[in-house]
Motif scaffolding. Sequence first.
Motif, mmCIF file in Angstrom:
data_model
loop_
_atom_site.group_PDB
_atom_site.id
_atom_site.type_symbol
_atom_site.label_atom_id
_atom_site.label_comp_id
_atom_site.label_asym_id
_atom_site.label_seq_id
_atom_site.Cartn_x
_atom_site.Cartn_y
_atom_site.Cartn_z
ATOM 1 N N THR A 111 2.237 22.622 26.581
ATOM 2 C CA THR A 111 1.109 21.733 26.886
ATOM 3 C C THR A 111 -0.207 22.508 26.812
ATOM 4 O O THR A 111 -1.181 22.079 26.177
ATOM 5 C CB THR A 111 1.274 21.109 28.281
ATOM 6 N N GLY A 161 2.117 18.567 21.672
ATOM 7 C CA GLY A 161 1.688 18.240 23.030
ATOM 8 C C GLY A 161 2.271 16.931 23.530
ATOM 9 O O GLY A 161 2.791 16.860 24.649
ATOM 10 N N PHE A 200 5.422 16.392 26.338
ATOM 11 C CA PHE A 200 5.133 15.520 27.480
ATOM 12 C C PHE A 200 6.194 14.425 27.601
ATOM 13 O O PHE A 200 6.709 14.149 28.692
ATOM 14 C CB PHE A 200 3.746 14.894 27.306
#
Length: 625
Positions: free
Chosen positions: A212, A243, A247
């Motif tokens: 991240t 990213g 997530f």
Amino acid sequence: MRSQDLFSLLRAYAVRTKSAVFDFREFLRSLPAAEGSRADAEAALAELSGKGIVVSGQDVVIPDFPVVALSEVYRQFTVDSWRPFPRLSTLDVPIAEADVVSIDMKSGFTSLLETGGPPEKAVVRLQFPEGIDDLVVPRAQVGTDLVEAAVAKISRYLHNGKNDAYAEAKLVTLIRGGDMLVHQSMEDATMRPKKAAAAVLAPNDFTFKFWTHLSNVVLQDFRKKKDKTAEDQGCCQAAYIVGYTVFYQKGAAQKEQERAADRKSLESLVRKPPYIFGYEEMYGLRNDKGIPFVSKHSRGFITSFLEEKTRRAGSEVLPFLVRARADAQNKDYFIHRDLLAPVFLKKLSEAAEELREGYINDWVAVLRREESRRIMKSDAAFAKDVEIRVKEDYPLLAALASGSLLYLARTETNISTATADEIAKCLGPDNSLRPLAELLGLARAKLLKDARSYLPFWQTMPIIRQIVRFFRMLFEGRPVRRRSAEPEGRQARPEEPPGEEASFPSAIARERGLAVYQRAVQALRSQYVPAGKTVDGTLAELAEKWNPLYAVEQKRNLVEDVNSLVRDYLRPIKRTFHMSPPTLQRIHALAEKLSESKNLGKIKKRDILMRYIELYMIKCLELNR
């Protein structure tokens, strides 16, 4: 040669020759001898015809060739990471706009990872913010090859020593205490992109933070550049892809962990009261925080649990949950295999006492009217009536009353020796279930004898009974006629006899019975109400402890609802206490059964609620003079 192997070879040949149509003979000549004979290849081709491959004479057609060619581009990214991500305008093999679905990276990418995208579209166009170029990718490769290609792009970015040092310094600052792990992960990202991509697709707490933050570092590095090169565009695209993927995967892993924990909770809950569950009860189960599982997940969560747990696994003779069918209710119930025998015996015991009281109560009323029933004279008719009553009034007991099922429960489940012995007594020589009347301990002759013992003395002596009838006829001015017996089969349970017939017994006998009843109720009252306190005061103290509500009006309404439930529950069996005075054991058994009802399932403090119900029952009986 297997047809699936040939399918892969044909698609690879089409990509290599850059043509969706080719001569099958040319394809065969390109194959090494080790791939198999021509006859085997032709037989495999015949199987594939119409299944993703079109055969026209000697020509082979790959209908989805544009998607196949695009897929090959992504498979090469780990080797040729310098290549820019493909766009519709840069494809060697054109793809029609109608075959492409556009997805916004910020609002739709995670949904795409979850569902795979709209099934009618084979290609996805990802649209990025901040003026970053879009890209196209086969829908089937969004969560696999696309992620590996994105990690390969970031790996190429980190090969520049300046970028590597900058990113590592940033990450060490952002992830405190993880210097060694940051350095190791940076090495993986730079030197081992395949391993790094696996960490993105299955992140732990550290790799989630690492990727991240690294994605944000890459984006910040390029955000200040106005004129981005093709390689810069690829790095920004890759940073967004990595990213959002990490997530999503972290959230999916957490959800899966929660589902696994909740499944464990379900396995535990089905072993607790009420022990036997219908679909409604299963859908109403809650976790330890009071949240219904169907609200947290969906009804499918419970349904899939039931489907899995009602299937036998491996060498199991009985599944984890056994499905029992209550025909009278047209309803399925589920019970844990280890609880089959104990619950059956418990239901049998509860029904035995209630049925005994019910039969005696009915037959006393019939005898007082000087009538008779066929089930009072015939053992066969009585046994049949017991089976009918059990099926209609005790559907859970009827659902478990299966000889073969109880035999397996006795031999294949984890139960105590005493329970196994009791089940053995319920089974005949061929492991069939003994008659329900026998299991319930209900003997027609004994019940009839007990019913007659409740009759007034004058009705048990034929001569006195005749004299009474004579004087009744004389004083009432009408003949005394016997009522004809009702038709065979199960009879409606009669009401109490008219007052004039019930009042004939001696006043002394009535007073003695009432005195016994009052003494029994008073004795129970003294066990529940401390010295110096009242029944109402003690009930109020108990209600304050079990009542979970705070609002005064709602709290009062809940107490009244519970009181009403108790009164309704007692009403049909109240009069039986005059024949058999209440005992502590019976009051406790009645309260326990009522407390397990669905209506009281939300009240957590069961022990206090049980004591409240028991005392309120005593109060109701005390008023019933």
